[in-house]
Motif scaffolding. Sequence first.
Motif, PDB file in Angstrom:
ATOM      1  N   GLY A   1       0.782  -1.229   0.000  1.00 45.94           N
ATOM      2  CA  GLY A   1       0.000   0.000   0.000  1.00 45.94           C
ATOM      3  C   GLY A   1       0.811   1.274   0.000  1.00 45.94           C
ATOM      4  N   ILE A   2       2.123   1.186  -0.313  1.00 49.45           N
ATOM      5  CA  ILE A   2       2.979   2.367  -0.333  1.00 49.45           C
ATOM      6  C   ILE A   2       3.332   2.684  -1.783  1.00 49.45           C
ATOM      7  CG2 ILE A   2       5.174   3.366   0.413  1.00 49.45           C
ATOM      8  CD1 ILE A   2       5.143   1.437   2.775  1.00 49.45           C
ATOM      9  N   HIS A   3       3.043   3.900  -2.213  1.00 53.08           N
ATOM     10  CA  HIS A   3       3.328   4.271  -3.600  1.00 53.08           C
ATOM     11  C   HIS A   3       4.815   4.548  -3.766  1.00 53.08           C
ATOM     12  CE1 HIS A   3       2.916   5.863  -7.595  1.00 53.08           C
ATOM     13  NE2 HIS A   3       3.527   6.976  -7.219  1.00 53.08           N
ATOM     14  N   ALA A   4       5.429   3.902  -4.755  1.00 56.42           N
ATOM     15  CA  ALA A   4       6.858   4.090  -5.016  1.00 56.42           C
ATOM     16  C   ALA A   4       7.069   4.500  -6.466  1.00 56.42           C
ATOM     17  CB  ALA A   4       7.635   2.803  -4.725  1.00 56.42           C
ATOM     18  N   ARG A   5       7.904   5.513  -6.642  1.00 56.67           N
ATOM     19  CA  ARG A   5       8.269   5.984  -7.975  1.00 56.67           C
ATOM     20  C   ARG A   5       9.758   5.725  -8.162  1.00 56.67           C
ATOM     21  NH1 ARG A   5       6.986  12.049 -10.306  1.00 56.67           N
ATOM     22  NH2 ARG A   5       7.880  11.785 -12.396  1.00 56.67           N
ATOM     23  N   ALA A   6      10.128   5.072  -9.252  1.00 57.49           N
ATOM     24  CA  ALA A   6      11.519   4.685  -9.464  1.00 57.49           C
ATOM     25  C   ALA A   6      12.164   5.538 -10.549  1.00 57.49           C
ATOM     26  CB  ALA A   6      11.607   3.210  -9.843  1.00 57.49           C
ATOM     27  N   ILE A   7      13.435   5.844 -10.341  1.00 59.56           N
ATOM     28  CA  ILE A   7      14.228   6.558 -11.344  1.00 59.56           C
ATOM     29  C   ILE A   7      15.655   6.030 -11.240  1.00 59.56           C
ATOM     30  CG2 ILE A   7      14.899   8.499  -9.857  1.00 59.56           C
ATOM     31  CD1 ILE A   7      14.295  10.308 -12.326  1.00 59.56           C
ATOM     32  N   GLY A   8      16.321   5.869 -12.389  1.00 62.18           N
ATOM     33  CA  GLY A   8      17.622   5.196 -12.369  1.00 62.18           C
ATOM     34  C   GLY A   8      18.795   6.059 -12.755  1.00 62.18           C
ATOM     35  N   ASP A   9      18.587   7.379 -12.860  1.00 61.60           N
ATOM     36  CA  ASP A   9      19.638   8.274 -13.324  1.00 61.60           C
ATOM     37  C   ASP A   9      19.805   9.411 -12.330  1.00 61.60           C
ATOM     38  OD1 ASP A   9      20.003  11.003 -15.213  1.00 61.60           O
ATOM     39  OD2 ASP A   9      21.375   9.350 -15.644  1.00 61.60           O
ATOM     40  N   TRP A  10      21.044   9.677 -11.884  1.00 63.45           N
ATOM     41  CA  TRP A  10      21.294  10.678 -10.850  1.00 63.45           C
ATOM     42  C   TRP A  10      20.891  12.094 -11.281  1.00 63.45           C
ATOM     43  CZ3 TRP A  10      21.662  11.167  -5.912  1.00 63.45           C
ATOM     44  CH2 TRP A  10      22.241  12.302  -5.346  1.00 63.45           C
ATOM     45  N   PRO A  11      21.345  12.584 -12.444  1.00 64.21           N
ATOM     46  CA  PRO A  11      20.932  13.936 -12.851  1.00 64.21           C
ATOM     47  C   PRO A  11      19.421  14.067 -12.967  1.00 64.21           C
ATOM     48  CG  PRO A  11      22.801  13.222 -14.166  1.00 64.21           C
ATOM     49  CD  PRO A  11      22.326  12.022 -13.405  1.00 64.21           C
ATOM     50  N   ALA A  12      18.773  13.020 -13.489  1.00 63.91           N
ATOM     51  CA  ALA A  12      17.315  13.066 -13.620  1.00 63.91           C
ATOM     52  C   ALA A  12      16.644  13.096 -12.250  1.00 63.91           C
ATOM     53  CB  ALA A  12      16.822  11.861 -14.420  1.00 63.91           C
ATOM     54  N   ALA A  13      17.228  12.397 -11.278  1.00 62.00           N
ATOM     55  CA  ALA A  13      16.670  12.390  -9.926  1.00 62.00           C
ATOM     56  C   ALA A  13      16.732  13.792  -9.304  1.00 62.00           C
ATOM     57  CB  ALA A  13      17.414  11.389  -9.049  1.00 62.00           C
ATOM     58  N   LEU A  14      17.863  14.470  -9.488  1.00 58.35           N
ATOM     59  CA  LEU A  14      17.998  15.828  -8.956  1.00 58.35           C
ATOM     60  C   LEU A  14      17.005  16.780  -9.618  1.00 58.35           C
ATOM     61  CD1 LEU A  14      21.875  16.294  -8.653  1.00 58.35           C
ATOM     62  CD2 LEU A  14      20.237  15.557  -6.906  1.00 58.35           C
ATOM     63  N   LYS A  15      16.831  16.625 -10.915  1.00 56.84           N
ATOM     64  CA  LYS A  15      15.893  17.492 -11.636  1.00 56.84           C
ATOM     65  C   LYS A  15      14.464  17.240 -11.156  1.00 56.84           C
ATOM     66  CE  LYS A  15      16.839  18.428 -15.825  1.00 56.84           C
ATOM     67  NZ  LYS A  15      17.082  18.399 -17.294  1.00 56.84           N
ATOM     68  N   LEU A  16      14.138  15.975 -10.906  1.00 58.10           N
ATOM     69  CA  LEU A  16      12.804  15.630 -10.422  1.00 58.10           C
ATOM     70  C   LEU A  16      12.538  16.258  -9.054  1.00 58.10           C
ATOM     71  CD1 LEU A  16      10.162  13.983 -10.640  1.00 58.10           C
ATOM     72  CD2 LEU A  16      11.394  12.080  -9.565  1.00 58.10           C
ATOM     73  N   LEU A  17      13.556  16.239  -8.180  1.00 57.43           N
ATOM     74  CA  LEU A  17      13.382  16.769  -6.831  1.00 57.43           C
ATOM     75  C   LEU A  17      13.178  18.283  -6.810  1.00 57.43           C
ATOM     76  CD1 LEU A  17      15.959  14.598  -4.891  1.00 57.43           C
ATOM     77  CD2 LEU A  17      13.499  14.672  -4.496  1.00 57.43           C
ATOM     78  N   GLU A  18      13.517  18.944  -7.877  1.00 62.27           N
ATOM     79  CA  GLU A  18      13.286  20.378  -7.941  1.00 62.27           C
ATOM     80  C   GLU A  18      11.795  20.704  -8.096  1.00 62.27           C
ATOM     81  OE1 GLU A  18      15.707  21.812 -11.101  1.00 62.27           O
ATOM     82  OE2 GLU A  18      17.595  21.610  -9.982  1.00 62.27           O
ATOM     83  N   VAL A  19      11.016  19.718  -8.562  1.00 62.97           N
ATOM     84  CA  VAL A  19       9.591  19.966  -8.797  1.00 62.97           C
ATOM     85  C   VAL A  19       8.680  19.014  -8.027  1.00 62.97           C
ATOM     86  CG1 VAL A  19       9.998  20.963 -11.069  1.00 62.97           C
ATOM     87  CG2 VAL A  19       9.634  18.501 -10.864  1.00 62.97           C
ATOM     88  N   HIS A  20       9.245  17.950  -7.488  1.00 65.86           N
ATOM     89  CA  HIS A  20       8.438  16.951  -6.785  1.00 65.86           C
ATOM     90  C   HIS A  20       9.126  16.556  -5.494  1.00 65.86           C
ATOM     91  CE1 HIS A  20       6.106  13.340  -5.911  1.00 65.86           C
ATOM     92  NE2 HIS A  20       7.238  12.663  -5.845  1.00 65.86           N
ATOM     93  N   GLN A  21       8.391  16.604  -4.375  1.00 67.77           N
ATOM     94  CA  GLN A  21       8.957  16.244  -3.080  1.00 67.77           C
ATOM     95  C   GLN A  21       8.330  14.957  -2.551  1.00 67.77           C
ATOM     96  OE1 GLN A  21      11.498  17.640  -1.060  1.00 67.77           O
ATOM     97  NE2 GLN A  21      11.971  18.498  -3.071  1.00 67.77           N
ATOM     98  N   PRO A  22       9.124  13.877  -2.459  1.00 66.91           N
ATOM     99  CA  PRO A  22       8.618  12.629  -1.890  1.00 66.91           C
ATOM    100  C   PRO A  22       8.613  12.711  -0.361  1.00 66.91           C
ATOM    101  CG  PRO A  22      10.917  12.367  -2.439  1.00 66.91           C
ATOM    102  CD  PRO A  22      10.529  13.756  -2.876  1.00 66.91           C
ATOM    103  N   ASP A  23       7.985  11.720   0.262  1.00 64.53           N
ATOM    104  CA  ASP A  23       7.982  11.643   1.720  1.00 64.53           C
ATOM    105  C   ASP A  23       9.234  10.942   2.232  1.00 64.53           C
ATOM    106  OD1 ASP A  23       5.309  12.798   2.279  1.00 64.53           O
ATOM    107  OD2 ASP A  23       4.648  11.080   1.100  1.00 64.53           O
ATOM    108  N   LEU A  24       9.877  10.151   1.367  1.00 58.41           N
ATOM    109  CA  LEU A  24      11.088   9.418   1.750  1.00 58.41           C
ATOM    110  C   LEU A  24      11.843   9.047   0.483  1.00 58.41           C
ATOM    111  CD1 LEU A  24      11.548   6.726   4.452  1.00 58.41           C
ATOM    112  CD2 LEU A  24      12.110   6.108   2.093  1.00 58.41           C
TER     113      LEU A  24
END
Length: 237
Positions: free
Chosen positions: A37-60
Amino acid sequence: MQTAPTTPLDPNQAQILLIEDDAILSGELVDIFEDHGIHARAIGDWPAALKLLEVHQPDLILLDQRLGAVDTLMMLPALRNLTAAPILFLTGNRNEADRVIGLELGADDFLLKPIAGRELVARVRAHLRRAMRRPAHVTGEWRMLETERRLLRPDGTPVPLTAAEFTLLAIMAAQPGVPIDRDTLTQQVLRRPFRAEDRALDNLVHQIRRKLGRRGAGEVISAVRNQGYAFSGFPEA
């Protein structure tokens, strides 16, 4: 500028960002979380992960220590500038020194591969519950939570301090206006004698100033000539 994570109403409603470059393992972990029941979003590239965090904030964030040639342990300061969410390393590295460095740089936990699915989910839920217990809103004053080793702004959002930064700030804030010499601070914070060429303490002070901002025309931590550093006070609310 970092953004505070969205506090989940329930650990099972949390959103996890999984940063892992092994597509098979990543898919297995996403399935495990979704089954619980926990939603998980996966990403496999470091630069893409940083770019994602600029617009989306996960809980963990669940973070693989090795993403191709990138040792993400050394990238923690950049990650902490983007998020205050708990960061759990998923690693096969059993080097105790690396884990200590990671905790100093801002990691919340290290999970050694291989790890059973039930234990992984339990660890993640425990960190989410801990995050949920932080005050959602505080009016008019900064708060240092000693047991959680976290600093909250007047609006209740956490400042992403590393373990060493928090220790230094707590020591300074306990004696406002009193200069503390570099040798004492280096011994208490970095656990080693101070050397004239050692800039580690100065770098910690610089990072704290940058993260907290200025207080009027002065610094949160001020340099006192021939005496060391003194705590000047938190920025005005």
